[in-house]
Design an enzyme around this catalytic site. Structure first.
Site, PDB file in Angstrom:
ATOM      1  N   GLU A  58      -1.357  -4.517 -11.105  1.00  0.00           N
ATOM      2  CA  GLU A  58      -1.157  -3.551 -12.194  1.00  0.00           C
ATOM      3  C   GLU A  58      -1.733  -4.036 -13.521  1.00  0.00           C
ATOM      4  OE1 GLU A  58      -0.321  -0.565 -11.626  1.00  0.00           O
ATOM      5  OE2 GLU A  58       0.219  -0.899  -9.545  1.00  0.00           O
TER       6      GLU A  58
ATOM      7  N   ASP B  47      -8.224   1.370  -7.833  1.00  0.00           N
ATOM      8  CA  ASP B  47      -7.556   1.637  -6.562  1.00  0.00           C
ATOM      9  C   ASP B  47      -8.489   2.274  -5.539  1.00  0.00           C
ATOM     10  OD1 ASP B  47      -5.334   0.735  -7.875  1.00  0.00           O
ATOM     11  OD2 ASP B  47      -4.421   2.702  -8.135  1.00  0.00           O
TER      12      ASP B  47
END
Length: 650
Positions: free
Chosen positions: A122, A208
């Site tokens: 993250e 991602d």
């Protein structure tokens, strides 16, 4: 020609549903890598979180072997990270190292590589991690350009990589281009190419892999409508040149940078309380109107990732239970493995994805944590019962153990915050309150783009804020409410009953008494007739296969009132409800357990579903978290109640 560092990060939470993993493989991971394999000039970095990589190796062997082939021919650069995808800054240093060492060992064993780059979960940056990473041989990582902007840099000047240090340990930082994150793969390839050709220096994209087929609308756009094919054609034609991060890291640095403790900009927004989220959005709109686009992110900032521990008390309790176990010094491979799994980040927060609101993530966390707790107790490192402020919130918590249960009692409301079955491990108290989120009270109208598709950050929630139940107290168990009138199930569901006591969200004093825990609060009832001193005393005693709860109420007010004893319980399915006299049963066949509650006084039973309305990558979702039980008991002045909770196998 545009120059680009391209990285793909693929992740699924530990022990996620098999069908979810298989769908992601078939819709995103496999087709992307198969398409990339046809264009050898397309060099890219690849990161799989460790558990997912194991699943690919075990059940998607052809894809695993294709990745090995691409590594061997130098097209793919594998990147390390925390094996079970923890936020590295949120776990102790020795576990941080253990996570990365486990991933390094997997990559060495299966691919023969010793990675120099690390995927930062993250992109949560804190320079406390630098020393540990460099000691493990990590030379570079990628963070967002926002990290640099928050430190005073201009986005236009960010290219290549920068050097940072902590305690003299040097790490190379590649700034991920936010504009590219929103272009790839959502906008036409010509826009991507044009941006790269006009950009200064070497640009970085590391994002991602699920955006290439899993996110809404992306499979059709990326594969069926040919976005990826068109992009790879540009690479093959030499219009876009891709390099490996390790190649770029050999060039001269663009400068030195010291970054604040931030993640990407959206994460800072999500971690804020709802009202602050709304205020931040309104301030951004004002600054954009007055000073132009791009100004707000330079001057306005949200919270940090650890702010989720403040926003969600349930997250804080889980995190601190894990940290407590980490501190015990248990030397056991099985213990360590359970704790490493419990550190998977997804369960601790919420943004676009379900996160803490997903029961399966909490169930998995508690399975690993309860197993580790049992192992620590068996090793003699965890002495129960105990009372201490392991939540680090200024209030003490108690942890006691029976034959079949672990029971956590919090000072706030003197309520049960953990009710973990030991065999199999399952926390019946693992519900989450109906928190108010920023998107419940604020929605910004976005301009519709003519071409391309929306990212998940641009999806709009479709619901009325007034339809979303919100809790004013934590949804724990054995909470004491006092009401002047009978409460209906609808009032309980929406938390709209009138509360006249100060016991449901205020602290009690906890004490150990043998194997029991007592909780006492000297509070008051606030009525039209005046304020009346009231004392509530509770005790929690583990029994052979359950918990004995005793409660005494003494009030100076002698008129008729209603006591509402509230429990919130989590199951793997809607439990089958039964009642015979003063005994209520809740049966979960999937779990193979029956919870039996026997009360010593007459009561009216209230039962409502406990559901949350939360955002996900698919839009707004309504998720069953469990059930709320209310035992409504009339009384005058004083009341003594006993509840016997038993766990039975079915």
């Amino acid at each position: 020609m545009g120059k680009l560092l391209f990285g793909v990060h693929n992740h699924q939470p530990v022990d996620n549903f098999r069908e979810v993993v298989d769908s992601a493989v078939e819709r995103a991971y496999r087709p992307f890598i198969e398409a990339a394999a046809k264009v050898e000039r397309f060099k890219f970095a690849l990161h799989f979180s460790g558990w997912l990589f194991e699943q690919v190796k075990l059940r998607h062997r052809e894809l695993f072997e294709l990745i090995r082939k691409l590594v061997e021919r130098g097209q793919v650069e594998l990147v390390t990270g925390g094996f079970y995808e923890p936020v590295l800054a949120s776990i102790p240093g020795d576990y941080r190292k253990a996570q990365v060492e486990k991933m390094n060992a997997f990559l060495k064993e299966n691919f023969g590589v010793e990675p120099k780059g690390l995927w930062l979960t993250e992109r949560v940056w804190d320079d406390s991690i630098v020393k540990d990473l460099t000691e493990l041989g990590v030379e570079w990582t990628a963070v967002d350009d926002y990290h640099f902007i928050a430190a005073g840099f201009e986005r236009e000047e960010l290219h290549g990589y920068y050097l940072t240090e902590s305690e003299g340990r040097v790490l190379k930082l590649f700034p991920i281009d936010k504009r590219l994150r929103y272009l790839v793969p959502f906008k036409p390839v010509d826009e991507v190419s044009g941006y790269l050709k006009g950009a200064k220096g070497l640009r970085t994209l590391f994002d991602d892999g699920e955006k290439f087929g899993v996110w809404p609308g992306t499979y059709s756009w990326v594969y069926e409508k040919g976005w990826l094919r068109s992009f790879l054609e540009l690479v093959e034609a030499g219009e876009v040149e891709t390099l490996h991060f390790s190649q770029a890291a050999e060039e001269k640095a663009s400068g030195i940078a010291y970054l604040p403790s931030v993640s990407y900009y959206e994460m800072g927004e999500w971690s804020l309380p709802a009202e602050r989220f709304k205020e931040l959005q309104e301030a951004k709109e004002l600054l954009e109107r007055e000073m132009g686009p791009g100004t707000p992110e330079k001057l306005l900032r949200g919270g940090i990732w650890k702010s989720f521990f403040v926003k969600y008390p349930e997250s804080n309790y889980m995190h601190k239970r894990m940290l407590k176990l980490c501190s015990l010094g248990v030397k056991s491979g099985r213990f360590t493995e359970n704790l490493l799994k419990s550190q998977c980040n997804d369960v601790f927060w919420h943004g676009v994805f379900g996160g803490i609101y997903l029961p399966v993530l909490r169930d998995n966390f508690w399975r690993y944590t309860v197993e580790a707790t049992k192992e620590a107790a068996e090793a003699g490192r965890l002495k129960l019962p105990l009372i201490e402020d392991f939540n680090l919130d200024g209030l003490e918590e108690a942890l006691i153990r029976g034959e079949e249960l672990l029971v956590g009692v919090g000072s706030l409301a003197g309520a049960v915050v953990e009710l973990s079955l030991l065999n199999p491990p399952f926390n019946v108290q693992a519900v989450v309150s109906r928190h108010t989120e920023g998107y419940h009270i604020y929605s910004r109208q976005r301009k519709k783009e003519n071409e391309g598709i929306s990212t998940i950050h641009e999806l709009e929630a479709t619901f009325k804020a007034e339809d979303v139940p919100r809790d004013w107290h934590r949804k724990d168990s054995f909470i004491c409410h006092f009401c002047p009138n009978p409460v209906t199930e609808e009032e309980l569901l929406f938390e709209r009953f009138r509360e006249v006591g100060d016991f449901a969200n205020q602290p009690f004093e906890l004490k150990l008494l043998g194997s029991s825990v007592t909780a006492e609060r000297r509070g008051a009832l606030y009525l039209e007739e005046g304020v009346f001193k009231t004392v509530v005393r509770k005790s929690f005693t583990p029994t052979g296969r359950g918990l004995l709860y005793r409660q005494e109420i003494e009030s100076d007010f002698k008129g008729k009132l209603y006591h509402l004893l509230e429990l919130n319980l989590h199951f793997t399915e809607i439990p089958r409800l039964g009642r015979k006299g003063g005994t209520v049963t809740l049966e979960d066949k999937n779990l193979g357990k029956r919870i039996k509650l026997s009360l010593s006084v007459p009561f009216e039973l209230l039962l409502t579903p406990l559901e949350t309305f939360h955002q996900s990558e698919r839009g707004l979702e309504r998720t069953l978290q469990g059930v709320t039980l209310g035992f409504l008991i009339p009384f005058r002045g004083s009341l003594k109640t006993t509840v016997n909770l038993e766990v039975e196998n079915v």
